[in-house]
Scaffold this active site. Sequence first.
Site, mmCIF file in Angstrom:
data_model
loop_
_atom_site.group_PDB
_atom_site.id
_atom_site.type_symbol
_atom_site.label_atom_id
_atom_site.label_comp_id
_atom_site.label_asym_id
_atom_site.label_seq_id
_atom_site.Cartn_x
_atom_site.Cartn_y
_atom_site.Cartn_z
ATOM 1 N N GLU A 44 1.250 -1.077 0.100
ATOM 2 C CA GLU A 44 -0.168 -0.135 0.188
ATOM 3 C C GLU A 44 0.739 1.460 -0.192
ATOM 4 O O GLU A 44 1.681 1.502 1.068
ATOM 5 C CB GLU A 44 -0.758 -0.220 1.142
ATOM 6 C CG GLU A 44 -1.794 1.548 1.209
ATOM 7 C CD GLU A 44 -2.538 2.072 2.766
ATOM 8 O OE1 GLU A 44 -4.132 2.165 2.565
ATOM 9 O OE2 GLU A 44 -3.022 0.781 3.335
ATOM 10 N N ASP A 118 -3.564 11.389 -2.232
ATOM 11 C CA ASP A 118 -3.380 12.837 -2.911
ATOM 12 C C ASP A 118 -3.904 13.533 -3.783
ATOM 13 O O ASP A 118 -2.929 13.391 -4.838
ATOM 14 C CB ASP A 118 -2.133 13.980 -1.876
ATOM 15 C CG ASP A 118 -1.885 13.694 -0.095
ATOM 16 O OD1 ASP A 118 -2.739 13.018 -0.009
ATOM 17 O OD2 ASP A 118 -0.807 13.145 -0.382
ATOM 18 N N TYR A 194 -9.117 7.514 5.712
ATOM 19 C CA TYR A 194 -10.153 8.876 4.982
ATOM 20 C C TYR A 194 -11.723 8.037 4.669
ATOM 21 O O TYR A 194 -12.633 9.341 4.566
ATOM 22 C CB TYR A 194 -9.297 9.189 3.945
ATOM 23 C CG TYR A 194 -8.445 10.141 4.006
ATOM 24 C CD1 TYR A 194 -7.379 9.916 5.618
ATOM 25 C CD2 TYR A 194 -8.347 11.536 3.769
ATOM 26 C CE1 TYR A 194 -6.792 11.528 5.296
ATOM 27 C CE2 TYR A 194 -8.077 12.876 3.655
ATOM 28 C CZ TYR A 194 -6.675 12.288 4.782
ATOM 29 O OH TYR A 194 -5.709 13.501 4.550
ATOM 30 N N GLU A 195 -12.062 7.264 4.327
ATOM 31 C CA GLU A 195 -13.058 6.202 3.567
ATOM 32 C C GLU A 195 -14.156 6.859 4.383
ATOM 33 O O GLU A 195 -15.135 7.107 3.860
ATOM 34 C CB GLU A 195 -12.879 5.054 3.111
ATOM 35 C CG GLU A 195 -13.551 4.192 2.523
ATOM 36 C CD GLU A 195 -13.732 3.081 1.875
ATOM 37 O OE1 GLU A 195 -12.641 2.961 1.997
ATOM 38 O OE2 GLU A 195 -14.453 2.213 1.576
HETATM 39 C C1 LIG Z 1 -4.691 12.175 1.894
HETATM 40 S S1 LIG Z 1 -3.737 10.483 2.707
HETATM 41 C C2 LIG Z 1 -4.587 9.103 2.381
HETATM 42 C C3 LIG Z 1 -4.439 8.537 3.912
HETATM 43 C C4 LIG Z 1 -5.230 6.922 4.029
HETATM 44 N N1 LIG Z 1 -4.484 6.339 2.872
HETATM 45 C C5 LIG Z 1 -6.593 6.757 3.930
HETATM 46 O O1 LIG Z 1 -7.290 6.378 3.402
HETATM 47 O O2 LIG Z 1 -6.781 6.585 5.220
HETATM 48 C C6 LIG Z 1 -2.733 10.169 1.691
HETATM 49 C C7 LIG Z 1 -1.297 9.677 2.457
HETATM 50 O O3 LIG Z 1 -0.076 9.178 1.124
HETATM 51 C C8 LIG Z 1 0.652 9.839 1.543
HETATM 52 N N2 LIG Z 1 1.227 9.944 0.188
HETATM 53 C C9 LIG Z 1 1.386 10.876 -0.554
HETATM 54 N N3 LIG Z 1 2.596 10.427 -0.959
HETATM 55 C C10 LIG Z 1 3.041 9.723 -0.733
HETATM 56 C C11 LIG Z 1 4.382 9.626 -1.702
HETATM 57 N N4 LIG Z 1 5.279 9.846 -2.347
HETATM 58 N N5 LIG Z 1 4.938 7.795 -1.317
HETATM 59 C C12 LIG Z 1 4.531 8.046 -0.008
HETATM 60 N N6 LIG Z 1 3.380 8.255 0.697
HETATM 61 C C13 LIG Z 1 3.079 9.184 -0.105
HETATM 62 C C14 LIG Z 1 0.875 11.349 3.290
HETATM 63 O O4 LIG Z 1 1.535 11.159 3.402
HETATM 64 C C15 LIG Z 1 -0.898 10.853 3.255
HETATM 65 O O5 LIG Z 1 -0.381 10.024 4.363
#
Ligand SMILES: C[S@@+](CC[C@H](N)C(=O)[O-])C[C@H]1O[C@@H](n2cnc3c(N)ncnc32)[C@H](O)[C@@H]1O
Length: 215
Positions: A44, A118, A194-195
């Site tokens: 993931e 993101d 988030y979901e």
């Molecule tokens: C909006 S959050 C969603 C978290 C989780 N997947 C959820 O659905 O609840 C996006 C996560 O992706 C991580 N992330 C963003 N870009 C990334 C990258 N290039 N490599 C690793 N993690 C990344 C961020 O630090 C953040 O924790």
Amino acid sequence: MRLRNKPWAQELIAAHPELITIAANSTPSTWQECFPSKQPLELEIGSGKGQFIMEKARQNPQHNFLALELQTAALAMILKKQVVAQLPNLQLLQANAQNLTELFAPQSVTKLYLNFSDPWPKTRHEKRRLVAPNFLKLYQQLLVPQGQLEFKTDNRGLFEYALCSLNNFPLHLEQVSLDLHASELAAENIPTEYEDKFSQKGQPIYFLQASFPEI
Ligand SMILES: C[S@@+](CC[C@H](N)C(=O)[O-])C[C@H]1O[C@@H](n2cnc3c(N)ncnc32)[C@H](O)[C@@H]1O
């Protein structure tokens, strides 16, 4: 998502090298070394606080799972739960997904999950979207032939972008849902933090599953 700094995070991470790898320090020659059993590896990217990957690992002891996350505070929250749960088939990795091909042997991952990535809505930030072609190229290298990618989001714009990006690459779209929770796929779905947040507000969850065609 930027989590508030956790003063205890660094100390907890330093105390558990058996559960977490910091890519900047070292990476194993094969991830299978980190698990008690050699089993299909699922990854993931952007695990956040880890609700999805921990439950996935709990329900699927015959697979190994790796939670890749950029943020120390998020990883520390997963680690805190994993120290208690001690799921033998779950490992954590602090890294940036941009460096995937340095971290994984080719064709070493069977399934890839992108959950609520993101959105990076500005056009000039397109290359940062985890479903942009530059990332798809990396995923193609690390996935086994016919390996799958699953993507969930609440963001309509990002979902439409993902459909075009994957279709043009090309990937084969195996499943698409514009309302995952109302579909027959809901029974098997494991929600992320988030979901839960977005679906409680009544927002539909978009979902797709895709695979790279065999070369
Ligand atoms: C909006 S959050 C969603 C978290 C989780 N997947 C959820 O659905 O609840 C996006 C996560 O992706 C991580 N992330 C963003 N870009 C990334 C990258 N290039 N490599 C690793 N993690 C990344 C961020 O630090 C953040 O924790």
